[in-house]
Write a protein that holds these residues in place. Structure first.
Motif, PDB file in Angstrom:
ATOM      1  N   TYR A 419       0.858  -1.178   0.000  1.00  0.00           N
ATOM      2  CA  TYR A 419       0.000   0.000   0.000  1.00  0.00           C
ATOM      3  C   TYR A 419       0.897   1.232   0.000  1.00  0.00           C
ATOM      4  O   TYR A 419       2.067   1.152   0.379  1.00  0.00           O
ATOM      5  N   SER A 420       0.354   2.356  -0.431  1.00  0.00           N
ATOM      6  CA  SER A 420       1.091   3.615  -0.378  1.00  0.00           C
ATOM      7  C   SER A 420       0.207   4.646   0.320  1.00  0.00           C
ATOM      8  O   SER A 420      -0.862   5.006  -0.186  1.00  0.00           O
ATOM      9  N   TRP A 421       0.611   5.084   1.490  1.00  0.00           N
ATOM     10  CA  TRP A 421      -0.202   6.023   2.272  1.00  0.00           C
ATOM     11  C   TRP A 421       0.683   6.625   3.346  1.00  0.00           C
ATOM     12  O   TRP A 421       1.604   5.971   3.827  1.00  0.00           O
ATOM     13  N   THR A 422       0.400   7.845   3.729  1.00  0.00           N
ATOM     14  CA  THR A 422       1.290   8.501   4.691  1.00  0.00           C
ATOM     15  C   THR A 422       0.573   8.868   5.984  1.00  0.00           C
ATOM     16  O   THR A 422       0.892   9.865   6.626  1.00  0.00           O
ATOM     17  N   ASN A 423      -0.410   8.057   6.366  1.00  0.00           N
ATOM     18  CA  ASN A 423      -1.109   8.331   7.616  1.00  0.00           C
ATOM     19  C   ASN A 423      -1.401   7.008   8.315  1.00  0.00           C
ATOM     20  O   ASN A 423      -1.680   6.003   7.650  1.00  0.00           O
ATOM     21  N   ALA A 424      -1.415   7.066   9.670  1.00  0.00           N
ATOM     22  CA  ALA A 424      -1.621   5.830  10.434  1.00  0.00           C
ATOM     23  C   ALA A 424      -3.025   5.264  10.270  1.00  0.00           C
ATOM     24  O   ALA A 424      -3.261   4.094  10.598  1.00  0.00           O
ATOM     25  N   ASP A 425      -3.973   6.077   9.755  1.00  0.00           N
ATOM     26  CA  ASP A 425      -5.331   5.531   9.607  1.00  0.00           C
ATOM     27  C   ASP A 425      -5.409   4.407   8.572  1.00  0.00           C
ATOM     28  O   ASP A 425      -6.442   3.766   8.409  1.00  0.00           O
ATOM     29  N   ILE A 426      -4.305   4.145   7.904  1.00  0.00           N
ATOM     30  CA  ILE A 426      -4.257   3.003   6.986  1.00  0.00           C
ATOM     31  C   ILE A 426      -4.470   1.689   7.765  1.00  0.00           C
ATOM     32  O   ILE A 426      -4.941   0.696   7.213  1.00  0.00           O
ATOM     33  N   ILE A 427      -4.141   1.690   9.049  1.00  0.00           N
ATOM     34  CA  ILE A 427      -4.342   0.471   9.867  1.00  0.00           C
ATOM     35  C   ILE A 427      -5.836   0.175   9.962  1.00  0.00           C
ATOM     36  O   ILE A 427      -6.266  -0.968   9.894  1.00  0.00           O
ATOM     37  N   ASP A 428      -6.634   1.236  10.095  1.00  0.00           N
ATOM     38  CA  ASP A 428      -8.092   1.055  10.128  1.00  0.00           C
ATOM     39  C   ASP A 428      -8.560   0.445   8.811  1.00  0.00           C
ATOM     40  O   ASP A 428      -9.333  -0.504   8.787  1.00  0.00           O
ATOM     41  N   TRP A 429      -8.052   0.973   7.704  1.00  0.00           N
ATOM     42  CA  TRP A 429      -8.475   0.509   6.377  1.00  0.00           C
ATOM     43  C   TRP A 429      -8.193  -0.981   6.200  1.00  0.00           C
ATOM     44  O   TRP A 429      -9.029  -1.723   5.707  1.00  0.00           O
ATOM     45  N   PHE A 430      -7.028  -1.424   6.619  1.00  0.00           N
ATOM     46  CA  PHE A 430      -6.651  -2.823   6.353  1.00  0.00           C
ATOM     47  C   PHE A 430      -6.947  -3.803   7.490  1.00  0.00           C
ATOM     48  O   PHE A 430      -6.808  -5.011   7.294  1.00  0.00           O
ATOM     49  N   PHE A 431      -7.329  -3.302   8.684  1.00  0.00           N
ATOM     50  CA  PHE A 431      -7.569  -4.246   9.787  1.00  0.00           C
ATOM     51  C   PHE A 431      -8.904  -4.048  10.492  1.00  0.00           C
ATOM     52  O   PHE A 431      -9.174  -4.748  11.469  1.00  0.00           O
ATOM     53  N   SER A 432      -9.728  -3.113  10.037  1.00  0.00           N
ATOM     54  CA  SER A 432     -11.014  -2.917  10.702  1.00  0.00           C
ATOM     55  C   SER A 432     -11.931  -4.115  10.452  1.00  0.00           C
ATOM     56  O   SER A 432     -12.021  -4.622   9.332  1.00  0.00           O
ATOM     57  N   GLY A 433     -12.648  -4.530  11.501  1.00  0.00           N
ATOM     58  CA  GLY A 433     -13.591  -5.652  11.373  1.00  0.00           C
ATOM     59  C   GLY A 433     -14.748  -5.336  10.439  1.00  0.00           C
ATOM     60  O   GLY A 433     -15.497  -6.231  10.049  1.00  0.00           O
ATOM     61  N   LYS A 434     -14.898  -4.062  10.049  1.00  0.00           N
ATOM     62  CA  LYS A 434     -16.003  -3.694   9.136  1.00  0.00           C
ATOM     63  C   LYS A 434     -15.657  -4.019   7.689  1.00  0.00           C
ATOM     64  O   LYS A 434     -16.512  -3.938   6.819  1.00  0.00           O
ATOM     65  N   ARG A 435     -14.411  -4.332   7.433  1.00  0.00           N
ATOM     66  CA  ARG A 435     -13.999  -4.506   6.028  1.00  0.00           C
ATOM     67  C   ARG A 435     -13.345  -5.867   5.809  1.00  0.00           C
ATOM     68  O   ARG A 435     -12.289  -5.976   5.180  1.00  0.00           O
ATOM     69  N   LEU A 436     -13.968  -6.906   6.315  1.00  0.00           N
ATOM     70  CA  LEU A 436     -13.375  -8.248   6.216  1.00  0.00           C
ATOM     71  C   LEU A 436     -13.308  -8.726   4.765  1.00  0.00           C
ATOM     72  O   LEU A 436     -14.200  -8.440   3.978  1.00  0.00           O
ATOM     73  N   GLY A 437     -12.274  -9.463   4.447  1.00  0.00           N
ATOM     74  CA  GLY A 437     -12.087  -9.982   3.076  1.00  0.00           C
ATOM     75  C   GLY A 437     -11.200  -9.041   2.302  1.00  0.00           C
ATOM     76  O   GLY A 437     -10.038  -9.296   2.102  1.00  0.00           O
ATOM     77  N   TYR A 438     -11.766  -7.958   1.871  1.00  0.00           N
ATOM     78  CA  TYR A 438     -10.956  -6.873   1.305  1.00  0.00           C
ATOM     79  C   TYR A 438     -11.566  -5.563   1.725  1.00  0.00           C
ATOM     80  O   TYR A 438     -12.756  -5.400   1.638  1.00  0.00           O
TER      81      TYR A 438
END
Lengths: 523, 308
Positions: A419-438
């Motif tokens: 991924y390419s991103w410069t903010n810690a909220d990327i952790i939410d994007w890739f590990f939030s339980g609301k977005r399982l699978g992809y």
């Protein structure tokens, strides 16, 4: 005689100066695969913008390499202690390419335009925009948003001219793009090229540039070249003067070229291996940890990338404060620990070196996307997993197909992605339980992670609080071995020294307008 | 001849319907969708559902196909989901570039291929025949993607004769045309040679020899003319290739065209563009075949008679 000599010298100097001024200040830049095909230059609705966007549109703020914020169209800003109000002072004398003035009313018009777009979340916490005076604007917040400055510095926060935007509707950014930036868009052919001409009225560059404007280069053609080899050969032969992204494969050859200068700025990307925590054998945290410790980040960094970039030991790029985690949870190559964990999990080494448990081989699926670089990293990871007794079978997908496969949730086990991103909220994007699978390819969904996610995403009032909350969330994700960090590439660009002169130090997180303002054509 | 043309034209209708269904099914059954490429980091699952509904992608596939086909019959290929422009305009903007590249490549393949095939037959079993045919065989097996890069290295980088890529000047067409055309040269030369050798064994050729005509008169004046029938068939099939045969070459040479448009749309799963481009390519192949058949019928009365 002396007078004559002086006169001759003056004439020569004048000629030299006029020759320099007469140099065709025209240059051709090229963007490669990742930026090819951006559909428009509409920062409000766009989800893909190429590098030329920063030359057309200015933002309120810019972010430097060290992640500090600098005023662009804003001169100063302040936040109330409860985080419920932000006040921005705007630069005077700024005009759009169409002659319209930029002022507080522009901001009052601009923020509501995000409603219903993909970028709406960036200003979602702004309840109302209040015009204090012609050059002062106040944001009244629904909730404190310590990430507001980062969002305002994003490339999607380029400010378009209200009149042109409303008149052109869906055509804005396609047939015309009007901003306050150092360049005006002359033409745009999607997937092919954009021609930019200098905005001669521009005098409001940020303190990240020595030259505050107008730009020195008169015309810039930004070509889109999807094939990396072609882009590289264009730079080599002088068909292109600057290449925005240089694949690491080409570095040795470019460095050998005397007339090409290669520059690196800190990376904005992380390559990692998500581990599906819901699929056997990775439901066992020991097996996940074993797979994570089997990845030799340093070997990949040195052998595949010649020491360019950095080995990654966490999920975030190293310039972010939230990446400075407790060293105990950082994931680094430790084959002995990996083997010990597999032994403890009951996986014993079989006759062919592959571990076995209850008659079943430790054989897993390792997915990756097409593209030489991905395949090379994946093959290296495959070999490293084999060294600890995990047999990984590689399957290669195209990027759209692989995302659809992830959405099936139980088909994948390991993957190599980035991924390419410069903010810690990327952790939410890739590990939030609301977005399982992809995008949550790791399928991590436990109450503790969700609680920490909520704290990090919504409960911080100040920047420091936000950093602390994200650090805790980041450390927890690491402790669950939901992924293995692999590599942090550097942002590499190259230019022809026969034609261009760029500043020695590039300011900002990417090669954008602040550097191009200081660039000039020398030949 | 007119009746033959009408019958062939009517046959295209069911072919078109089957092709459109296959195109639509292929595009939609491949994993992935355009919404993934539209979502921004931070978008909610609700936003995804909203966009899916907005573009009608939540409707049954048969319904989506019906809506699309209805539009196609009204000359509307819809709007691109990612590029947000009418597909017809995108195709029309790119088509001239593909036609120029494909047309010149076809002309190059046909002229050089027929000439080499004829010369190889004329000098049959000589060193010329063997070496030319071996080179051509090798040329046919080289992937044109690789050949394109090789062309760039030799003629643009080393010799500096042509630009590396782009479409900003006429000379930028030379290397892509040669790259695409060389693949066709191999096929056409081999077909020409085989057809001429076959014709050369026919009775009327022995008669011409007996009448004292020179070898050159026989081969160029009679054998080549009779042997052109299968070559015309191949050229007819290659007309489809004029429109979309240079997909990878447009990519390598960073040229605009239907190929570049299609690849970009495929990567982003921009369904309306993919469907529009594939439909165009299909129609081009159908029309190419029709032109080839008509040309054959015009050249050979037996074919016309067979259709009666």
């Amino acid at each position: 005689m002396q007078t004559l000599t002086r006169l001759a010298l003056l004439t020569v100097s004048a000629l030299a100066c006029s020759c320099s001024a007469l140099l065709a200040q025209e240059a051709t830049f090229a963007v490669t695969a990742r930026e090819v095909g951006a559909p428009s230059y509409n920062p409000i609705t766009g989800t893909r913008l190429n590098s030329a966007n920063s030359l057309i549109f200015d933002r309120l703020l810019l972010q430097d390499t060290d992640q500090s914020f600098h005023g662009a169209l804003a001169t100063s800003w302040e936040q109330t202690p409860d985080g419920m109000q932000w006040t921005f002072k705007l630069k005077p004398g700024v005009t759009f390419h169409d002659g319209e003035p930029f002022n507080a009313k522009t901001i009052e018009w601009w923020i509501p335009k995000f409603a219903g777009t993909e970028n709406a979340y960036m200003v979602a916490n702004i309840d109302k925009v209040e015009v204090v005076d012609d050059l002062t604007v106040r944001f009244l917040m629904k909730a404190p948003d310590p990430n507001l400055l980062f969002n305002l510095a994003s490339s999607f926060m380029g400010i378009p001219a209200p009149k042109a935007y409303d008149e052109l509707g869906d055509k804005f950014g396609v047939t015309a793009a009007v901003g306050t930036g150092p360049y005006k868009m002359q033409s745009f052919t999607v997937g092919q090229s954009t021609v930019l001409v200098r905005n001669d009225a521009y005098t409001w560059g940020s303190d990240l540039s020595v030259n505050r404007g107008p730009a020195k280069i008169k015309t810039i053609t930004v070509r889109e070249i999807a094939e990396d080899s072609t882009a590289f050969l264009e730079l080599q032969t002088g068909g292109v003067d600057l290449l925005y992204t240089v694949p690491t494969d080409f570095l040795p050859r470019l460095k050998a070229e005397k007339s090409i200068k290669v520059m690196m700025i800190p990376g904005t990307e992380i390559v990692y291996m998500p581990i599906n925590v819901t699929v056997e054998p990775f439901t066992d945290i020991k097996v996940r940890a074993a797979a994570a410790y089997a990845v030799n980040q340093k070997a990949i960094w040195q052998t595949l990338y010649g020491g360019v970039g950095a080995p990654a030991n966490s999920f975030l790029i190293s310039s972010l404060q939230e990446s400075r985690i407790d060293p105990k949870v950082a994931i680094a190559y430790d084959p002995d620990r990996s083997k010990k964990l597999l032994d403890e999990a009951g996986w014993t080494v079989g006759p062919d070196g592959v571990r076995v448990k209850n008659g079943q081989k430790l054989q897993v699926k390792l997915w990756t996307s097409n593209g030489t670089e991905f395949k090379r990293i994946t093959e290296a990871v495959q070999a490293q997993l084999k060294d600890v007794g995990i047999q990984a079978d590689i399957t290669v997908f195209d990027p759209s197909s692989i995302n659809a496969q992830y959405k099936k949730k139980t088909e994948h086990q390991l993957a190599v992605r980035s991924y390419s991103w410069t903010n810690a909220d990327i952790i939410d994007w890739f590990f939030s339980g609301k977005r399982l699978g992809y995008p949550n390819v790791s399928m991590l969904n436990d109450p503790k992670a969700e609680e920490l996610n909520d704290l990090a995403m919504t409960k911080a009032r100040t920047w420091d609080e936000r950093v602390a909350n994200f650090k805790a969330y980041h450390e927890y994700i690491l402790s669950q071995y939901a992924f293995a960090p692999i590599y942090e590439p550097a942002n590499i660009f190259a230019y022809s020294t026969r034609k261009l002169k760029l500043p020695e130090v590039v300011r900002g997180t990417r090669l954008t307008s602040q550097t191009i303002l200081d660039a000039e054509v020398t030949k | 001849m007119f009746g033959y043309f009408i019958r062939r034209l009517l046959l295209l209708i069911p072919v078109f319907l089957v092709m459109s269904a296959v195109v639509f099914a292929i595009v939609h059954l491949v994993p992935g969708d355009p919404i993934d490429n539209m979502l921004q980091i931070g978008s909610s699952p609700e936003r995804r559902a909203e966009l899916t509904a907005k573009f009608g992608l939540d409707r049954p596939l048969v319904v989506q196909y019906g809506v699309w086909l209805d539009r196609v019959f009204h000359g509307d290929l819809g709007d691109a989901i990612i590029l947000k422009q009418p597909v017809v305009s995108l195709i029309l903007a790119n088509l001239p570039h593909s036609l120029a590249l494909g047309g010149l490549a076809l002309a190059f393949s046909a002229s050089v291929g027929i000439a080499i095939g004829a010369l190889a037959t004329f000098f049959r079993d000589s060193w010329f025949d063997r070496s030319v045919m071996t080179i051509i065989l090798m040329g046919a097996t080289v992937p044109n993607f690789w050949l394109g890069l090789l062309m760039i290295l030799v003629f643009a980088v080393e010799l500096g004769w042509f630009p590396v890529s782009g479409a900003r000047s006429a000379d930028a067409l030379v290397l892509p045309v040669l790259t695409v055309g060389l693949g066709g040269v191999a096929l056409i030369a081999r077909v020409t040679r085989a057809a001429m050798l076959e014709t050369a064994r026919q009775d009327f050729v022995f008669m011409l020899h007996a009448k004292g005509l020179s070898k050159r008169q026989i081969y160029l004046g009679h054998v080549l003319r009779h042997a052109l029938l299968p070559v015309v068939t191949i050229l007819g099939l290659k007309i489809g290739w004029v429109v979309g045969g240079a997909v990878t070459i447009e990519y390598v040479f960073a040229r605009p065209g239907l190929g570049s448009l299609l690849i970009s749309a495929l990567n982003q799963r921009d369904y309306p563009i993919i469907q529009g481009c594939l439909l165009m390519l299909g129609i081009a192949v159908m029309l190419g075949t029709l032109v080839g058949d008509l040309a054959q019928a015009a050249m050979d009365p037996r074919i016309r008679d067979g259709m009666r």
